[in-house]
Each structure stands twice: as C-alpha cells, then as structure tokens.
Motif scaffolding. Structure first.
Motif, PDB file in Angstrom:
ATOM      1  N   PRO A  17       0.332   8.070   0.430  1.00  0.00           N
ATOM      2  CA  PRO A  17       0.154   9.169  -0.377  1.00  0.00           C
ATOM      3  C   PRO A  17       1.387  10.060  -0.224  1.00  0.00           C
ATOM      4  N   LYS A  30      -9.989   3.977  -9.168  1.00  0.00           N
ATOM      5  CA  LYS A  30     -10.682   5.023  -8.203  1.00  0.00           C
ATOM      6  C   LYS A  30     -10.458   6.467  -8.668  1.00  0.00           C
ATOM      7  N   GLU A  31     -10.929   7.340  -8.373  1.00  0.00           N
ATOM      8  CA  GLU A  31     -10.482   8.966  -8.759  1.00  0.00           C
ATOM      9  C   GLU A  31      -9.141   9.161  -8.370  1.00  0.00           C
ATOM     10  N   ASP A  32      -8.564   8.577  -7.389  1.00  0.00           N
ATOM     11  CA  ASP A  32      -7.246   9.121  -7.032  1.00  0.00           C
ATOM     12  C   ASP A  32      -6.222   7.795  -7.139  1.00  0.00           C
ATOM     13  N   GLY A  33      -6.548   6.629  -7.681  1.00  0.00           N
ATOM     14  CA  GLY A  33      -5.734   5.576  -7.822  1.00  0.00           C
ATOM     15  C   GLY A  33      -6.148   4.375  -8.301  1.00  0.00           C
ATOM     16  N   ASP A  93       0.984  -1.189   0.290  1.00  0.00           N
ATOM     17  CA  ASP A  93       0.089  -0.087  -0.116  1.00  0.00           C
ATOM     18  C   ASP A  93       0.952   1.335  -0.055  1.00  0.00           C
ATOM     19  N   SER A 106      -3.099   5.335  -3.855  1.00  0.00           N
ATOM     20  CA  SER A 106      -4.107   6.507  -3.442  1.00  0.00           C
ATOM     21  C   SER A 106      -3.360   7.765  -3.458  1.00  0.00           C
ATOM     22  N   GLY A 107      -4.135   8.862  -3.697  1.00  0.00           N
ATOM     23  CA  GLY A 107      -3.592  10.078  -3.399  1.00  0.00           C
ATOM     24  C   GLY A 107      -2.754  10.646  -4.749  1.00  0.00           C
ATOM     25  N   ILE A 139      -6.747  -0.244  -7.125  1.00  0.00           N
ATOM     26  CA  ILE A 139      -6.601  -1.152  -6.214  1.00  0.00           C
ATOM     27  C   ILE A 139      -6.255  -2.448  -7.047  1.00  0.00           C
ATOM     28  N   THR A 161      -2.351  -1.156  -3.348  1.00  0.00           N
ATOM     29  CA  THR A 161      -3.362   0.026  -3.532  1.00  0.00           C
ATOM     30  C   THR A 161      -2.249   1.481  -3.934  1.00  0.00           C
ATOM     31  N   GLU A 207      -4.294  11.703  -7.772  1.00  0.00           N
ATOM     32  CA  GLU A 207      -5.175  12.431  -8.513  1.00  0.00           C
ATOM     33  C   GLU A 207      -4.371  13.110  -9.637  1.00  0.00           C
TER      34      GLU A 207
END
Length: 430
Positions: free
Chosen positions: A305, A362-365, A302, A332-333, A367, A330, A335
């Motif tokens: 961010p 996802k909107e920012d990454g 993971d 994330s962060g 999975i 994952t 975008e």
C-alpha cells in the motif's frame, strides 16, 4: 465513439509518447509566476494542459509559439491580472487545484469552473487549508466546483500536515505560500509526485522520516525553459501491452523517469517483465530515458500500500497485467481510486467482468486471479468516459480471440491524443 479493436498476435515498433501532462501544466503555471520569458519544448496538446494554458493567459501570461516551442512571458507574482471571465479548467483537476493556490496567494477574486466530470470531484481537501490561509471560498454543496475564490484579509502562513499523499493538494498549498511574507510548510509522510518541488527548486528537508517542503515570497521563481519528457502514465499502457504479448518488442522513447512516478517499473520488474532502460538523461529538473519492453512470463504480485501513491494512475493497466500473471495478485490501500475521473475500482471491476475473469472487488482495491493462458472470445467495454479505463480496455482487447469494442473511446484524447493511431501502428495482426 465506439472503437472496434482487432486482436493482435504481437506488438512491434517504436512509440513516441505524448508529453507529460503533469509537467506541462506546471510549466504553464510556473512560467506565469516567473518574471520573464520561458521557452517550453514539447508542451502537451492534450485537453487538460490546453485548459491550463488558456487559464494562465487570462491571468496575464503572453504565449506564443516559436520553432516548435511555447514562449511564455510571465507576469511574476506581483502583476497577475484579474480574469475578465471565469477560469475554465475543463476536465483538469490539476488546473483547478493548483490555480486555486495561486489565486488565493495573489489575492485575486474570480470563479473557477470545470466540465461535468470535474464538477463532480470534491475540492474539500484544498478548500479547508486555503481558508486557514485567509481565503473565502464558496463551493457548490460546500465541496464542488464552481469555486468562487476571494481573499480580503492578509495571507496567513500555514504549517500543513499532508493528510494523504496528494501532489495536487501539496502543490496548491505551496503555491499559495509562495506569495506570503512568512514561510508556509507542507509536511509529507508518504511520498507523492515531486514535480512542483523540483521545478520551483523549493527548500526540502528530511526530518525523522518526514519531508518538509517550504515556500514563501523570498523564494525566487526559476525560469521554466526545458523540454517536457514523455508521459510515464502513457508509457504504462505499452509497458504492460508489450509484457503480456508473445514475442513483443517495443521501444518507448523519451520517457519521464521521475522516481515519484515510476513505481510501475519496480512492480513489473517484480512480476518478471523483461524491461531495460537506455540513454538515461536529465530534461531540465526531470530524469528521462528510453525503455525497451519484451514479451514476458509474468507472476503475481501483492502491491505494498505504501507504493500506491507512486502508481495510482497506472493501476487500471496494472490490473490487466495481473490478469495474465501466474497466481493471485492484490491491490489494497487504493481507496483514492474511487475519487478519480470515475470510480476506477468499480470501472476496473466492470472491465474484468466483461471478459469473465476471476476477481474480487474490495473497498480499497482488488484481488485478481491471474492465468498466463487466460483467454476470452470478445467483449464490450464501458470506458465511463475515463481515458485510462478506455486505454486499459484496449490493451486487454488485443488479447481477445475475436474483435472487441469500447464505448466512448474518444476519452483517450484527454491524456493521449494519438493512442489509437499508435495502437494500429504497433499491432502485428493475428
């Protein structure tokens, strides 16, 4: 160009990387600002740095090649020329954003243009602070190139809180500030690439966890004579390719190891990749070394961010590593990926979908549900004219059972002109 990729049973050999694009472009711009002669070794032949080199010549730099080096006679800050025609930045966001700072600082009126891809990327982030410094900038739809740049009033100092960790935005403001009698400061909360601060030897202070970088006319522009190291973002493709291929062993020579660029090393290390670094050294103000990567058993990760700015360009190929790791990874962060040469989150999703893998966008990454034994027959990949997507698709294609294809594969030349040749050289046939 549609590129056919034959699967490989392994990868072996040595990789000589293309020169670092980010450092190459800065070397050209900073050599222009230096009042004297700089000798730059291993300057990149890729499209973006060549666009930047053409622009600095229009601004007055005299460029010659001697003994494999670029000899650049700069104008200094006070003798820049007004270009006789538009400054064409090609596909280079670095050129457009950094040169905008130079032009505003110098008070030169001109127009910056780019290709269709660059003209689709917003420039709002640089327009607003530059206008606070006294510039007047006309942009298509208030945000997009071409940019008409002018400054009639005196240059104003700016104390600028960096809203996102962006080296291009930071560098743009600092370069404008270099022309000011009063000090301009950029306050950085999350770290971004620090090539500009290093190569210009700008004053930096750490205050309550924030880095404050200063620039003004009193800063002396240092001579830019050094050898540019290999591009870590290019090395990333071989680091992952070597890690996911059984019995692979690759030597990647002369890699730039700037600590604000190489988070991928830490991430792959956390995933269990067999990576060692040898012959660590300094190339001017930049650290470099040789990297050995071997086939590895990877586990999921993971990504914090906070690490994203330090590996933003490597996320497309990191997604490939995650696909062959044990467990669910994952991202994330991230975008910001949606505002690159293409929407890279969308493009990565299309790449993963082409091999029928298990993932969620996802909107920012993303999975990604990985499996070390993941297998696919073949795939047809879209590059979306994005060099990093094309090369990530190629590394993934090497793991197929049958031949795969990549559309618009020539886009790899934007950052890595010899990528396809190197891939063929390193492949061990199935």
């Amino acid at each position: 160009m549609i590129k056919k990729i034959v699967p490989a049973s392994s990868l072996k050999g040595e990789v000589i990387l293309p020169p670092d694009k980010s450092i190459s472009q800065r070397a050209a711009i900073f050599s222009l600002l230096y009042d004297g002669i700089s000798e730059v070794g291993n300057y990149s032949s890729a499209q973006d740095p060549q666009s930047t080199l053409n622009c600095v010549q229009q601004l007055g730099a005299v460029v010659q090649e001697r003994d494999g080096k670029l000899v650049i006679k700069g104008t200094g800050r006070k003798q820049l020329k007004t270009p006789e025609k538009d400054l064409d930045c090609g596909n280079s966001g670095t050129a457009m954003r950094l040169l905008s700072g130079v032009l505003v600082g110098a008070g030169i009126s001109t127009k910056l243009v780019g290709d269709a891809s660059l003209s689709g990327r917003t420039m709002t982030r640089i327009i607003n602070p530059l206008e606070q410094m006294g510039a007047h900038i006309l942009a298509r739809n208030l945000a997009y190139a071409p940019l008409f740049i002018n400054r009639n009033e005196p240059l104003k100092p700016l104390k600028f809180d960096l809203p996102i960790p962006s080296a291009q935005l930071k560098s743009c403001i600092l370069l404008a500030g270099l022309f000011g009698e009063e000090m301009t400061q950029v306050i950085e909360i999350l770290p971004s690439r620090d090539h500009t601060e290093r190569l210009l030897n700008l004053d930096q202070k750490l205050v309550q966890g924030r880095k404050i970088i200063s620039a003004s006319l009193s800063d002396e522009i240092p001579e830019q004579s050094y050898t540019i190291p290999g591009d870590f973002s290019a090395a990333a493709f071989w680091l992952v390719a070597g890690a996911i291929q059984k019995d692979a062993e690759l030597l990647i020579s002369n890699v730039g190891l700037n600590p604000t660029r190489n988070a991928l090393l830490d991430i792959l290390g956390e995933m269990g990749a067999d990576i060692t670094i040898e012959n660590e050294r300094m190339e001017g103000a930049e650290p470099a070394g040789d990297i050995i990567v071997k086939g590895s058993d990877l586990k999921a990760v993971d990504i914090d961010p906070k690490m994203i700015p330090n590996c933003i360009d490597e996320l497309p190929i990191l997604a490939v590593a995650m696909l062959f790791a044990e467990g669910t990874s994952t991202i994330s962060g991230a975008e910001e990926l949606r505002h690159k040469e293409t929407d890279r989150i969308m493009a990565i999703s299309k790449m993963l979908k082409a091999v029928e893998s298990s993932f969620e966008e996802k909107e920012d990454g993303l999975i990604i549900h990985g499996d070390p034994e993941f297998a696919f027959q073949s795939a047809e990949f879209e590059s979306f004219h994005d060099h990093r997507i094309a090369m990530a698709s190629a590394v993934l294609s090497l793991k197929g059972i049958k031949e795969s294809s990549i559309k618009d594969a020539e886009s790899a030349s934007v950052s890595y002109p010899t990528f396809w040749k190197d891939l063929d050289k390193l492949r061990v046939e199935s």
